[in-house]
Write an enzyme that holds these catalytic residues in place. Structure first.
Site, PDB file in Angstrom:
ATOM      1  CE1 TYR A  53      -3.086  -2.884   0.283  1.00  8.70           C
ATOM      2  CE2 TYR A  53      -3.640  -2.098   2.529  1.00  8.70           C
ATOM      3  CZ  TYR A  53      -4.078  -2.816   1.377  1.00  8.70           C
ATOM      4  OH  TYR A  53      -5.138  -3.935   1.466  1.00  8.70           O
ATOM      5  CB  SER A 233     -14.142  -4.639  -1.238  1.00  9.93           C
ATOM      6  OG  SER A 233     -14.718  -3.668  -2.371  1.00  9.93           O
ATOM      7  CG  LEU A 235     -19.312   0.964   1.213  1.00  5.68           C
ATOM      8  CD1 LEU A 235     -18.916   2.678   1.685  1.00  5.68           C
ATOM      9  CD2 LEU A 235     -20.732   0.848   1.458  1.00  5.68           C
ATOM     10  N   GLY A 238     -16.909   1.704  -3.503  1.00  6.51           N
ATOM     11  CA  GLY A 238     -17.986   2.859  -3.453  1.00  6.51           C
ATOM     12  C   GLY A 238     -19.199   2.803  -4.371  1.00  6.51           C
ATOM     13  CG  LEU A 240     -22.654  -2.063  -2.985  1.00  7.39           C
ATOM     14  CD1 LEU A 240     -22.150  -3.050  -2.186  1.00  7.39           C
ATOM     15  CD2 LEU A 240     -24.057  -2.192  -3.557  1.00  7.39           C
ATOM     16  N   GLY A 242     -24.132   4.281  -4.006  1.00  5.01           N
ATOM     17  CA  GLY A 242     -25.114   4.741  -5.120  1.00  5.01           C
ATOM     18  C   GLY A 242     -24.452   6.135  -5.787  1.00  5.01           C
ATOM     19  CE  LYS A 243     -18.021   7.357  -5.041  1.00  2.00           C
ATOM     20  NZ  LYS A 243     -16.816   7.912  -4.044  1.00  2.00           N
TER      21      LYS A 243
END
Length: 345
Positions: A53, A233, A235, A238, A240, A242-243
């Site tokens: 990372y 993960s 979401l 990202g 999920l 909804g953006k």
């Protein structure tokens, strides 16, 4: 904050784990330290990082997340933090990491842990994980095993013996896997018991509303073997939240780093996301809250790894992870799942 025993270990970990892969890429050291402080104050005692990372993995940011965590960790009571990191294996083009890396053998594991400990400014890590298997297996969005791609790799027993050396040296307390499949988990457990080597206590796999394949075989295996799932993960990069439904070019990792989220570039993902967002609205939740509450509430998830790029986002994620969904909400989620089953395995 609730806590769970991590597998068969003596570690008690918060139901939420702070992921750090944005540190050094999307977050500065100052921003990252603010996130760590907020999570700690909310009762989070579990921090997850990795030698490769920040992400996406680049030579310029290699080790940045560990260094940032390390500069924060030195100001904390070490025994109150459960610190996890991961060693990168071969099968990915990361030539800036130990020249390959070429294997998950004793030499590579020794070099990797020494580098991680130096960056983290600590004498030991509580959980040391193999970031992905060395052997041929489908991973990171691949969904079919192909025997034609078999290759030479370090035997699992040799990997366990190398990890055992790190445990005996006091550099590692417990060991775990990541991005693993049932055969790998079973072999690591079998060989550890047969040869008196460290048993894995956890597996860190993707798990979310778009990817529930862990339920098919891994859930029973891990429950019976006392191996915790660390769900990452939740979401789905990202999606999920909804953006991207309203604005496909909304700011986020999927738009900032094209090609990074190939796992979710599949035809049934968009309609599934829309269905879950609609369901969330019907129950009066944000899409992100529904997705996070679902993952943290699963009986086989002992800790959910959440990440954020802002304090506001982290606050929202922590609050959502504390929600409890009703039986009717869970039944509605399952109904959507049966219509759009695992569009991003």
């Amino acid at each position: 904050m609730q806590y769970r025993r991590l597998g068969s270990s003596a570690l008690e970990v918060s139901r939420v784990c702070l992921g750090t892969m944005t540190f050094g890429q999307q977050n500065t050291e100052r921003e990252a330290h603010a996130q760590l402080d907020l999570a700690r104050d909310a009762g989070v005692n579990f921090i997850d990082t990795a030698e490769m990372y920040a992400v996406p993995a680049r030579a310029e940011t290699y080790g940045a997340s560990e260094r940032i965590v390390g500069s924060w960790l030195r100001r904390q009571p070490r025994d109150r933090i459960v610190l996890a990191t991961k060693v990168a294996g071969p099968a990915r083009a990361l030539n800036w990491i130990r020249g390959g890396p070429t294997a998950l053998d004793a030499a590579n594991l020794q070099a990797a842990i020494e580098g991680s400990l130096s960056r983290l400014q600590t004498d030991y890590v509580d959980l040391y994980q193999l970031h992905w298997p060395e052997r041929n297996q489908p991973m990171f969005g691949q969904w079919q095993y192909d025997p034609a791609r078999e290759r030479e790799c370090t035997p699992i027993r040799a990997q366990l013996e190398a990890l055992s050396g790190l445990v005996k040296a006091g550099k590692v307390r417990y060991v775990g896997l990541s991005n693993e499949h049932p055969w790998g988990v079973t072999e690591f457990l079998r060989l550890a018991r047969e040869h008196d080597l460290p048993c894995i206590v956890s597996v860190q796999n993707a798990y979310n509303l778009l990817n529930r394949v862990f339920e098919y075989g891994m859930a029973e295996l891990c429950a019976r073997a006392q191996v915790s799932l660390l769900a990452y993960s939740p979401l789905a990069f990202g999606l999920l939240s909804g953006k991207y439904l309203a604005d496909p070019r909304a700011a986020g990792r999927l738009t900032e780093f094209p090609g990074f989220g190939q796992r979710y570039d599949k035809p049934s993902v968009a309609p599934a996301v829309a269905a879950y967002a609609k369901l969330a609205a019907e129950f009066g939740h944000s899409p992100a809250a529904l997705a996070l509450a679902f993952v943290t509430g699963r009986w086989f998830v002992d800790s959910t790894i959440i990440g954020a790029t802002s304090l506001e986002q982290l606050k929202e994620n922590l609050a959502a992870a504390d929600m409890t969904l009703s039986e009717s909400e869970l039944a509605a989620i399952d109904a959507v799942h049966l219509q759009w089953s695992n569009p991003a395995p």
